[in-house]
Design a protein around this motif. Structure first.
Motif, PDB file in Angstrom:
ATOM      1  N   MET A  26       0.806  -1.227   0.000  1.00  0.00           N
ATOM      2  CA  MET A  26       0.000   0.000   0.000  1.00  0.00           C
ATOM      3  C   MET A  26       0.838   1.275   0.000  1.00  0.00           C
ATOM      4  SD  MET A  26      -3.345  -0.900   2.245  1.00  0.00           S
ATOM      5  CE  MET A  26      -2.589  -1.713   3.619  1.00  0.00           C
ATOM      6  N   GLN A  27       2.167   1.155   0.061  1.00  0.00           N
ATOM      7  CA  GLN A  27       3.032   2.334   0.046  1.00  0.00           C
ATOM      8  C   GLN A  27       3.227   2.838  -1.380  1.00  0.00           C
ATOM      9  OE1 GLN A  27       4.284   3.759   2.866  1.00  0.00           O
ATOM     10  NE2 GLN A  27       3.065   2.245   3.964  1.00  0.00           N
ATOM     11  N   ASP A  28       3.506   4.120  -1.494  1.00  0.00           N
ATOM     12  CA  ASP A  28       3.867   4.686  -2.792  1.00  0.00           C
ATOM     13  C   ASP A  28       5.285   4.257  -3.144  1.00  0.00           C
ATOM     14  OD1 ASP A  28       1.461   5.965  -3.030  1.00  0.00           O
ATOM     15  OD2 ASP A  28       2.195   7.880  -2.274  1.00  0.00           O
ATOM     16  N   ARG A  39       2.129   6.116  -7.893  1.00  0.00           N
ATOM     17  CA  ARG A  39       1.022   5.423  -7.220  1.00  0.00           C
ATOM     18  C   ARG A  39       0.584   4.241  -8.066  1.00  0.00           C
ATOM     19  NH1 ARG A  39      -3.034   8.802  -3.791  1.00  0.00           N
ATOM     20  NH2 ARG A  39      -1.531  10.035  -2.652  1.00  0.00           N
ATOM     21  N   ASN A  41      -2.319   1.725  -8.212  1.00  0.00           N
ATOM     22  CA  ASN A  41      -3.646   1.437  -7.650  1.00  0.00           C
ATOM     23  C   ASN A  41      -3.903  -0.059  -7.512  1.00  0.00           C
ATOM     24  OD1 ASN A  41      -4.306   4.099  -7.321  1.00  0.00           O
ATOM     25  ND2 ASN A  41      -5.153   4.296  -9.376  1.00  0.00           N
ATOM     26  N   ARG A  44      -2.289  -1.250  -4.392  1.00  0.00           N
ATOM     27  CA  ARG A  44      -3.076  -0.846  -3.217  1.00  0.00           C
ATOM     28  C   ARG A  44      -4.274  -1.760  -2.999  1.00  0.00           C
ATOM     29  NH1 ARG A  44      -2.085   4.494  -1.155  1.00  0.00           N
ATOM     30  NH2 ARG A  44      -0.492   5.468  -2.429  1.00  0.00           N
ATOM     31  N   GLY A  47      -3.016  -4.909  -1.579  1.00  0.00           N
ATOM     32  CA  GLY A  47      -2.660  -4.668  -0.187  1.00  0.00           C
ATOM     33  C   GLY A  47      -3.871  -4.687   0.722  1.00  0.00           C
TER      34      GLY A  47
END
Length: 67
Positions: A26-28, A39, A41, A44, A47
């Motif tokens: 989920m980290q950039d 980013r 997606n 994410r 995650g």
């Protein structure tokens, strides 16, 4: 008693690995050359799915140990 301890140990190991990988996904992503943040997606989403699975394992362990 040994089976319950092994199940608990395996469950805790899965939770630790799952939460760690979920947080990492989920980290950039930072590009080391340009210092830009990227980013992703889809990462994410994966995650969050991993986080939900880890939370379900914690919930199952709680009911296995205390009910």
């Amino acid at each position: 008693m040994i089976v319950k301890a092994l199940v608990t140990l395996f469950g805790l190991l899965c939770v630790i690995i799952g939460f760690t990988l979920s947080c990492a996904l989920m980290q950039d992503i930072v590009d080391p050359v340009t210092k830009r943040r990227v980013r992703d997606n889809q990462a994410r989403v994966y995650g969050m799915i991993g986080f939900a699975i880890s939370a379900a394992i914690v919930f199952g362990l709680w009911h296995y140990l205390f009910k």
